[in-house]
Design an enzyme around this catalytic site. Structure first.
Site, PDB file in Angstrom:
ATOM      1  CG  HIS A   1      -6.882   6.555  -0.516  1.00 26.07           C
ATOM      2  ND1 HIS A   1      -5.667   7.104  -0.162  1.00 26.07           N
ATOM      3  CD2 HIS A   1      -6.582   5.585  -1.423  1.00 26.07           C
ATOM      4  CE1 HIS A   1      -4.697   6.494  -0.815  1.00 26.07           C
ATOM      5  NE2 HIS A   1      -5.227   5.561  -1.583  1.00 26.07           N
TER       6      HIS A   1
ATOM      7  CG  HIS B   1      -6.603   2.589  -5.624  1.00 27.11           C
ATOM      8  ND1 HIS B   1      -5.548   3.231  -6.226  1.00 27.11           N
ATOM      9  CD2 HIS B   1      -6.368   2.622  -4.295  1.00 27.11           C
ATOM     10  CE1 HIS B   1      -4.689   3.623  -5.293  1.00 27.11           C
ATOM     11  NE2 HIS B   1      -5.161   3.273  -4.108  1.00 27.11           N
TER      12      HIS B   1
ATOM     13  CE  LYS C   1      -1.547   8.911  -2.549  1.00 31.15           C
ATOM     14  NZ  LYS C   1      -2.258   7.699  -2.929  1.00 31.15           N
TER      15      LYS C   1
ATOM     16  CG  HIS D   1       1.849   5.701  -0.631  1.00 30.90           C
ATOM     17  ND1 HIS D   1       0.993   4.677  -0.941  1.00 30.90           N
ATOM     18  CD2 HIS D   1       2.879   5.135   0.050  1.00 30.90           C
ATOM     19  CE1 HIS D   1       1.481   3.537  -0.482  1.00 30.90           C
ATOM     20  NE2 HIS D   1       2.629   3.776   0.116  1.00 30.90           N
TER      21      HIS D   1
ATOM     22  CG  HIS E   1      -2.836   4.694   2.640  1.00 27.92           C
ATOM     23  ND1 HIS E   1      -1.537   4.926   2.980  1.00 27.92           N
ATOM     24  CD2 HIS E   1      -2.875   4.710   1.282  1.00 27.92           C
ATOM     25  CE1 HIS E   1      -0.806   5.060   1.891  1.00 27.92           C
ATOM     26  NE2 HIS E   1      -1.606   4.943   0.843  1.00 27.92           N
TER      27      HIS E   1
ATOM     28  CG  ASP F   1      -5.651   2.228  -0.167  1.00 31.76           C
ATOM     29  OD1 ASP F   1      -5.675   2.461  -1.395  1.00 31.76           O
ATOM     30  OD2 ASP F   1      -4.630   1.841   0.423  1.00 31.76           O
TER      31      ASP F   1
END
Lengths: 335, 335
Positions: free
Chosen positions: B12, B14, B97, B134, B168, B240
């Site tokens: 995960h 970004h 996602k 999420h 997460h 994350d």
């Protein structure tokens, strides 16, 4: 449309020192008849000499408002005091504020073990000196007040004639204690009637709504609001207005506290009006405190009208609560 | 003293776009064999053309690391996709996602009503495309994940062959779900194994530890940590890591996310060593993900030694987790 409040009292206020004191004192002195002045300065206000000097500084800072009614109700910072010290201080103080060491801003000098200072509690009880407590443990941030409640209960039982105020309560559980101990009272802030942790950290992080004790859960806020709207006879308004310069708020490691002093009354009227409870506001912001503590506040009539109040973005370097917003109610006359 | 990890995978991640992408991509590309790249850009990565273009940008941003092993595992942003779209995308994506609309950074384009998009879930199930979610409601910030758990349960029951990852996770309750639904998996970040809400708002407010989902209670952190240390077979490491420029962190209204990419492996080794669980780290950061998703990560051997790593105060304008600290473990060789 207008609404009038007689002799509003702020039962929990931070005025700081120096330039900040000069900036914020007139804002409370204008709207309130009296306010309890918190003693968590550096060093703390823990002796009569410092307290009298601090009172002088507050009187001076009232400036243009010196001619108006405003009584700073002075507090000593709790430590072990001798009977002689308390006798000398008695007529100059409203009460004594106890901070567990490290619980909030400038509380490093606070109490580490309550059972070691019971002699002072006993003296206060005997002399009728109220005890105000910042009731938080050092536990998980959402549990700190709840974990402290047994301490309140023990003290209330052990010193049944000691008038104990749970300062700035934030939980449903604390509200529940009010009805179980005759000598337990509470103050509640404006912001804890309005915000929850969601407002601090539910969207973007909002440092201007960060305070101690931290705002809690929706059901806690609801319990506090209902008690305030009902003017629960043991609950008093105490803004805990706590100015910090913007440099200490919008930074990494922001300080705890909301600056609400200039907007307390307009927002309280807004809130009580919204919930059809305006009839109870007088007791909440004045009557309860005078009855509980047996004093008569100097007369001050504050008129509010629904004319709109533009809240400044800043008072000097301090960002007020609801900065930049237009509030429906404004203070339009004070006499 | 040394410790070696084979083909670590960040499930995960970004990477953002533009200058930020160029800054942060090499930091993950160096340490990890592969990483799942989150598609919540503006506009979102919700079509094959944009996904392939984004992949190219990531490949280019690896820069000096272009010769090394690093697979960006591309994700589509969930929307209703036709079968033809999914067939065309299948070989280029790792999964899809799903963001509830507005739940986190750049999720405004997310899903508003899950029951209206079940056709796409059915297609994904049929085609074996994993669904990553999420999982937060719009409720009270401490309850958002817990309130979302019934949604996971419904989906897991309704689409029993759909591989669903709770992204997460932050609560004990979410850990509990792993053992109740065969097709439910989870990722957990490094920081949620370490911090609680106390670290964000228990002392001074710490915007650099503010993330979504917000760090929860001590008992939640403990449950996550125990599951990770045990290399729970349905739990995968997903950092994350979410870089924001310091101007968006140390301000009024700070953005959510921690930048952990450059320190993930050193801190994971530190944490697992402290709890005598180093034997399970390989499964947690690599083995579980490959087994669960049935793929073989490219070979990369990362050696760490207890020589100390000085964490920079900044990577460009991004403040990393544990900025300025000296970590005990450092990555000393990659092959």
């Amino acid at each position: 449309m207008e609404f009038t409040i007689q002799s509003p009292i702020d039962m929990h206020l931070h005025l700081r020192e120096g330039a900040m004191l000069e900036r914020v004192t007139p804002l409370t002195a204008e709207h309130f008849s009296a306010a309890i002045i918190m003693p968590n300065l550096v060093p703390p206000v823990d002796n009569l000499e410092r307290l009298l000097q601090y009172r002088k500084e507050i009187e001076a800072a009232r400036g243009d408002h010196a001619g108006e009614v405003f009584d700073p109700l002075m507090m000593l910072f709790f430590r072990q005091y001798s009977e002689a010290e308390l006798i000398a201080a008695r007529e100059h103080i409203f009460g004594i504020k106890l901070y567990p060491a490290g619980a909030t801003t400038n509380s490093e000098a606070g109490v580490k073990a309550l059972d070691e200072v019971e002699e002072t509690f006993a003296l206060m009880e005997k002399m009728g000196i109220p005890l105000m407590i910042h009731g938080e443990t050092h536990g998980f941030v959402m549990d700190r007040e709840k974990e402290f409640l047994p301490v309140y209960e023990n003290l209330a039982e052990k010193f049944p004639k000691l008038k104990i105020t749970m300062e700035h309560i934030t939980t449903r559980d604390a509200v529940g204690l009010l009805d179980r101990y005759e000598n337990l009272y509470a103050t509640v802030t404006l912001h804890h009637l309005v915000i929850t942790l969601n407002d601090v950290a539910g969207g973007l992080l909002n440092p201007h709504l960060f305070c101690k004790p931290i705002a809690k859960r929706p059901e806690d806020r609801e319990a506090l609001l209902q008690a305030a709207l009902a003017a629960h006879p043991k609950l008093m308004f105490g803004s805990d207005s706590a100015p910090h310069p913007i440099s200490k708020k919008e930074c990494c490691g922001c300080a705890a506290g909301l600056f609400t002093a200039p907007v307390c009354l307009p927002i309280l009227v807004e809130l009580f009006e919204k919930h059809n409870a305006l009839d109870n506001l007088q007791a909440f912001v004045s009557g309860n405190a005078q009855r509980i503590h047996g004093f008569t506040a100097a007369s001050k009539t504050v008129k509010l009208e629904k004319l709109g109040m533009q809240v400044p973005e800043r008072y000097g370097d301090v960002v007020p609560y609801r900065a930049g917003e237009t509030l429906p109610w404004a203070v339009t006359d004070i006499s």
